[in-house]
Design an enzyme around this catalytic site. Structure first.
Site: not given
Ligand code: TZP
Ligand code: MG
Length: 221
Positions: A40, A112, A141
């Site tokens: 990503r 998603s 995010k």
């Molecule tokens: N989509 C929803 S939360 C997220 C994404 C890509 C980030 C998740 O990262 P982390 O560090 O595991 O909370």
């Protein structure tokens, strides 16, 4: 796709490695037993063009060496070009049916989703698994929605029991169990592994937490 492949689903881009070499972080995570990897590449400093292609190729090759699925986030052309095992897209990334027809029937398609309605639509359009969250608060995010807990996974799993789900957002070994109990096949994480001082150990601990929760669920069924 086999739900076991989703057990510990590691997501990373070159900017998520806490200043370290992202390839070394991925290598460590793979040694620790992650079951799936998603590239990503997003946000400030994200690689583009040739540099992205080179990095993505190295990630793909490492995943192949370890027999772990390599999924590309968002970028259909990159996924097809690299012969990735899968593609993951969000609700804002275009028409899921069109994306499915572009990648063909073989490539894994992850989508998603944020509620049972989006889950049903994704399934109908050809999704193989869903990513649902953010379950807990996340710093990875910036435009993430508000944390919603495990209720959305519970609802989507009740409505579509055969569609594999991974939870996402703020998940670590010590809060993974409720995600599995709610019906997820696994957990997807960025920082719990990519920011860990020892990514292999973080991956092992997540694996153990997920396995224990799955066994517990089977015992009490
Ligand atoms: N989509 C929803 S939360 C997220 C994404 C890509 C980030 C998740 O990262 P982390 O560090 O595991 O909370
Ligand atoms: Mg997207």
């Amino acid at each position: 796709m086999k739900p076991e492949q989703l057990a510990v689903y590691f997501i990373m881009g070159s900017v998520n490695a806490a200043g370290r070499n992202p390839i070394e972080v991925l290598e460590s995570a793979l040694r620790g037993g992650v079951t799936c990897f998603q590239l990503r590449e997003k946000g400030p400093g994200a690689l583009k063009g040739e540099a992205l292609l080179e990095f993505a190729t190295a990630c793909r090759d490492l995943c192949r060496e370890h027999g772990v699925g390599f999924i590309v986030n968002d970028d259909v052309d990159l996924a097809v070009h690299l012969g990735a095992d899968g593609l993951h897209v969000g609700q804002e990334d275009g028409d899921i049916r069109k994306i499915r027809s572009r990648i063909g029937g073989q490539m894994i398609l992850g989508v998603s989703a944020h509620d049972a309605g989006e889950a049903g639509a994704a399934l109908a359009a050809g999704a193989d698994y869903l990513g649902m969250g953010p379950v807990y608060g996340t710093r990875s995010k910036p435009d993430a929605r508000e944390a919603s807990g495990t209720g959305l996974i519970r609802d989507a799993h009740a409505a579509h029991p055969d569609l594999p789900i991974v939870g996402i957002g703020g998940i670590r070994a010590d809060n993974a169990a409720p995600v599995i109990r709610a019906g997820a096949s696994g957990v997807s994480v960025i920082s719990a592994i990519s920011h860990a001082s020892d990514p292999a150990r973080a991956a092992r601990e997540l694996h153990q937490a997920v396995e224990e929760a799955i066994m517990e669920k089977e015992r009490t069924r």
